[in-house]
Every structure is written in structure tokens, then in C-alpha cells.
Design a protein around this motif. Structure first.
Motif, PDB file in Angstrom:
ATOM      1  N   LEU A  16       1.844 -15.102   1.871  1.00 51.33           N
ATOM      2  CA  LEU A  16       2.949 -14.582   2.679  1.00 51.33           C
ATOM      3  C   LEU A  16       2.618 -13.214   3.254  1.00 51.33           C
ATOM      4  O   LEU A  16       2.915 -12.930   4.411  1.00 51.33           O
ATOM      5  CB  LEU A  16       4.229 -14.515   1.851  1.00 51.33           C
ATOM      6  N   ALA A  17       1.987 -12.357   2.448  1.00 48.97           N
ATOM      7  CA  ALA A  17       1.626 -11.023   2.923  1.00 48.97           C
ATOM      8  C   ALA A  17       0.633 -11.106   4.075  1.00 48.97           C
ATOM      9  O   ALA A  17       0.752 -10.396   5.073  1.00 48.97           O
ATOM     10  CB  ALA A  17       1.051 -10.194   1.781  1.00 48.97           C
ATOM     11  N   ILE A  18      -0.347 -11.983   3.957  1.00 45.27           N
ATOM     12  CA  ILE A  18      -1.338 -12.131   5.021  1.00 45.27           C
ATOM     13  C   ILE A  18      -0.685 -12.711   6.273  1.00 45.27           C
ATOM     14  O   ILE A  18      -0.950 -12.271   7.388  1.00 45.27           O
ATOM     15  CB  ILE A  18      -2.524 -12.990   4.540  1.00 45.27           C
ATOM     16  N   CYS A  82     -10.823   2.540  -5.362  1.00 47.95           N
ATOM     17  CA  CYS A  82     -11.764   3.181  -4.444  1.00 47.95           C
ATOM     18  C   CYS A  82     -12.977   2.275  -4.240  1.00 47.95           C
ATOM     19  O   CYS A  82     -13.401   2.024  -3.113  1.00 47.95           O
ATOM     20  CB  CYS A  82     -12.166   4.537  -5.006  1.00 47.95           C
ATOM     21  N   GLN A  83     -13.537   1.767  -5.318  1.00 48.49           N
ATOM     22  CA  GLN A  83     -14.695   0.872  -5.233  1.00 48.49           C
ATOM     23  C   GLN A  83     -14.329  -0.422  -4.516  1.00 48.49           C
ATOM     24  O   GLN A  83     -15.060  -0.877  -3.630  1.00 48.49           O
ATOM     25  CB  GLN A  83     -15.226   0.566  -6.626  1.00 48.49           C
ATOM     26  N   LEU A  84     -13.180  -1.018  -4.882  1.00 45.12           N
ATOM     27  CA  LEU A  84     -12.751  -2.270  -4.250  1.00 45.12           C
ATOM     28  C   LEU A  84     -12.535  -2.115  -2.747  1.00 45.12           C
ATOM     29  O   LEU A  84     -12.699  -3.070  -1.991  1.00 45.12           O
ATOM     30  CB  LEU A  84     -11.471  -2.793  -4.898  1.00 45.12           C
ATOM     31  N   GLU A 115       3.735  -5.933  -6.877  1.00 36.98           N
ATOM     32  CA  GLU A 115       4.880  -5.450  -6.091  1.00 36.98           C
ATOM     33  C   GLU A 115       4.921  -3.929  -6.095  1.00 36.98           C
ATOM     34  O   GLU A 115       5.149  -3.293  -5.061  1.00 36.98           O
ATOM     35  CB  GLU A 115       6.193  -5.979  -6.662  1.00 36.98           C
ATOM     36  N   ASN A 116       4.705  -3.340  -7.265  1.00 36.14           N
ATOM     37  CA  ASN A 116       4.733  -1.884  -7.370  1.00 36.14           C
ATOM     38  C   ASN A 116       3.568  -1.245  -6.627  1.00 36.14           C
ATOM     39  O   ASN A 116       3.717  -0.160  -6.057  1.00 36.14           O
ATOM     40  CB  ASN A 116       4.761  -1.455  -8.840  1.00 36.14           C
ATOM     41  N   LEU A 117       2.421  -1.901  -6.621  1.00 34.93           N
ATOM     42  CA  LEU A 117       1.290  -1.388  -5.850  1.00 34.93           C
ATOM     43  C   LEU A 117       1.634  -1.390  -4.362  1.00 34.93           C
ATOM     44  O   LEU A 117       1.358  -0.420  -3.649  1.00 34.93           O
ATOM     45  CB  LEU A 117       0.034  -2.220  -6.119  1.00 34.93           C
ATOM     46  N   VAL A 118       2.275  -2.452  -3.892  1.00 33.39           N
ATOM     47  CA  VAL A 118       2.693  -2.507  -2.488  1.00 33.39           C
ATOM     48  C   VAL A 118       3.690  -1.385  -2.200  1.00 33.39           C
ATOM     49  O   VAL A 118       3.565  -0.681  -1.187  1.00 33.39           O
ATOM     50  CB  VAL A 118       3.292  -3.888  -2.136  1.00 33.39           C
ATOM     51  N   LEU A 119       4.656  -1.186  -3.080  1.00 34.55           N
ATOM     52  CA  LEU A 119       5.628  -0.102  -2.878  1.00 34.55           C
ATOM     53  C   LEU A 119       4.944   1.257  -2.837  1.00 34.55           C
ATOM     54  O   LEU A 119       5.280   2.110  -1.996  1.00 34.55           O
ATOM     55  CB  LEU A 119       6.682  -0.113  -3.997  1.00 34.55           C
ATOM     56  N   ASN A 132      -2.687  -5.564   2.688  1.00 33.28           N
ATOM     57  CA  ASN A 132      -3.078  -6.949   2.464  1.00 33.28           C
ATOM     58  C   ASN A 132      -4.564  -7.081   2.159  1.00 33.28           C
ATOM     59  O   ASN A 132      -4.961  -7.901   1.327  1.00 33.28           O
ATOM     60  CB  ASN A 132      -2.703  -7.809   3.670  1.00 33.28           C
ATOM     61  N   ARG A 133      -5.373  -6.274   2.818  1.00 33.40           N
ATOM     62  CA  ARG A 133      -6.811  -6.308   2.545  1.00 33.40           C
ATOM     63  C   ARG A 133      -7.099  -5.859   1.117  1.00 33.40           C
ATOM     64  O   ARG A 133      -7.955  -6.439   0.438  1.00 33.40           O
ATOM     65  CB  ARG A 133      -7.562  -5.437   3.556  1.00 33.40           C
ATOM     66  N   LEU A 134      -6.396  -4.822   0.648  1.00 28.28           N
ATOM     67  CA  LEU A 134      -6.599  -4.378  -0.729  1.00 28.28           C
ATOM     68  C   LEU A 134      -6.103  -5.443  -1.700  1.00 28.28           C
ATOM     69  O   LEU A 134      -6.781  -5.772  -2.677  1.00 28.28           O
ATOM     70  CB  LEU A 134      -5.904  -3.048  -1.000  1.00 28.28           C
ATOM     71  N   LEU A 135      -4.926  -6.003  -1.450  1.00 31.47           N
ATOM     72  CA  LEU A 135      -4.406  -7.054  -2.327  1.00 31.47           C
ATOM     73  C   LEU A 135      -5.371  -8.240  -2.397  1.00 31.47           C
ATOM     74  O   LEU A 135      -5.563  -8.819  -3.469  1.00 31.47           O
ATOM     75  CB  LEU A 135      -3.034  -7.529  -1.846  1.00 31.47           C
ATOM     76  N   ALA A 136      -5.980  -8.571  -1.282  1.00 34.09           N
ATOM     77  CA  ALA A 136      -6.940  -9.684  -1.264  1.00 34.09           C
ATOM     78  C   ALA A 136      -8.157  -9.393  -2.143  1.00 34.09           C
ATOM     79  O   ALA A 136      -8.820 -10.310  -2.612  1.00 34.09           O
ATOM     80  CB  ALA A 136      -7.380  -9.976   0.170  1.00 34.09           C
TER      81      ALA A 136
END
Length: 148
Positions: A16-18, A82-84, A115-119, A132-136
Motif C-alpha cells: 500500500l505504501a509503495i 544509515c547503512q541500509l 508505523e512509528n518509524l513512518v511517523l 517507502n524506499r527505507l521501508l522496502a
């Protein structure tokens, strides 16, 4: 259910985010690499700090973090993100499976943390596409930490 298949909750959230990222206008998605879009190490450290405050306030997950060394957690998670994101950092913390072995992380808890990371990223004005790129890049870590 997509094409007759059930997706795990976090996978559905990422799909959904993508999908939603494709709906944003080009002006809200600056070009450049992910590390820079996150604000480099300083920006990532701010995101992690905001994430820590959100974790403390979230009754779904705050007990799982009770008693952690906050300074060490902040440093390791900042290094890992940072690495990711393609930055010059190196994560030197423990292996994800070893680190989470006794935590019995559930889908609900992982989703709450995501969810908290997105917030936290929204609070730091990280563009949706960069989020979205980080979440992926974070989601593939899930199988190593979940309660198997």
C-alpha cells in the motif's frame, strides 16, 4: 487478498505504501539517494530519536523495550538505518536473529514499530518515496526477528 493470495500484514502495508508513493507529485519527491533524502547521519539520528519517543508512548510495544540501553539502541539503530540507506555507516550490533531470539516479536509489534518509524520520518519531513524506499529495505529483516 491480492490475486487469490493473502499477504502478511506488513507486506500489505508495504504494498500500500509503495502504491501510494506512485500517487504523489514529483515536487514532493526530490531526486537524490536515500541516505541524503533521510538527512544523512544527522537526519537519521533525529528520526531514531523521534522513534524512541513514539515507542515510549505506544502501549503496543513499549514493554518490549523496557530496560534497554537507550544510548546504545539509538546508536545501533542509527548506524543500521544509515547503512541500509546507502550511507557510509557500518552496523556493528548483534545479528538480528540473535538479538531478537527471546523477544517473541509478533506481526502486530513489528507493524507498530514500522508505523512509528513512518511517523518519525513524517515528523522529519522525509518525502514519502524515501520513506517507502527505507521501508522496502527494513521489511526483509522481519523474518530474522519475528517469533518463528
Amino acid at each position: 487478498m491480492i490475486h487469490g493470495r493473502h499477504l502478511p500484514p506488513i507486506r500489505l502495508a508495504v504494498v500500500l505504501a509503495i502504491f501510494l508513493a506512485g500517487c504523489q507529485s514529483p515536487s514532493t519527491a526530490p531526486s537524490g539517494d536515500l541516505y541524503q533524502q533521510l538527512g544523512e547521519r544527522t537526519g537519521i539520528a533525529r528520526i531514531v530519536e523521534d522513534l524512541l519517543f513514539l515507542i515510549v508512548e505506544d502501549d503496543r510495544i513499549n514493554l518490549a523495550f523496557k530496560g534497554i540501553d537507550v544510548h546504545q539502541f539509538h546508536q545501533h539503530l542509527t548506524d543500521q538505518l544509515c547503512q541500509l540507506s546507502g550511507g557510509p555507516c557500518t552496523y556493528t550490533g548483534r545479528d538480528m536473529r540473535e538479538l531478537h531470539a527471546d523477544m517473541k516479536v509478533t506481526d502486530t509489534q513489528f507493524n507498530a514499530l514500522a508505523e512509528n518509524l513512518v511517523l518519525a520520518m513524517e515528523q522529519n519531513r522525509v518525502p514519502t518515496r524515501a520513506q517507502n524506499r527505507l521501508l522496502a529495505r527494513v521489511v526483509p529483516l522481519y523474518p530474522a526477528i519475528r517469533d518463528l
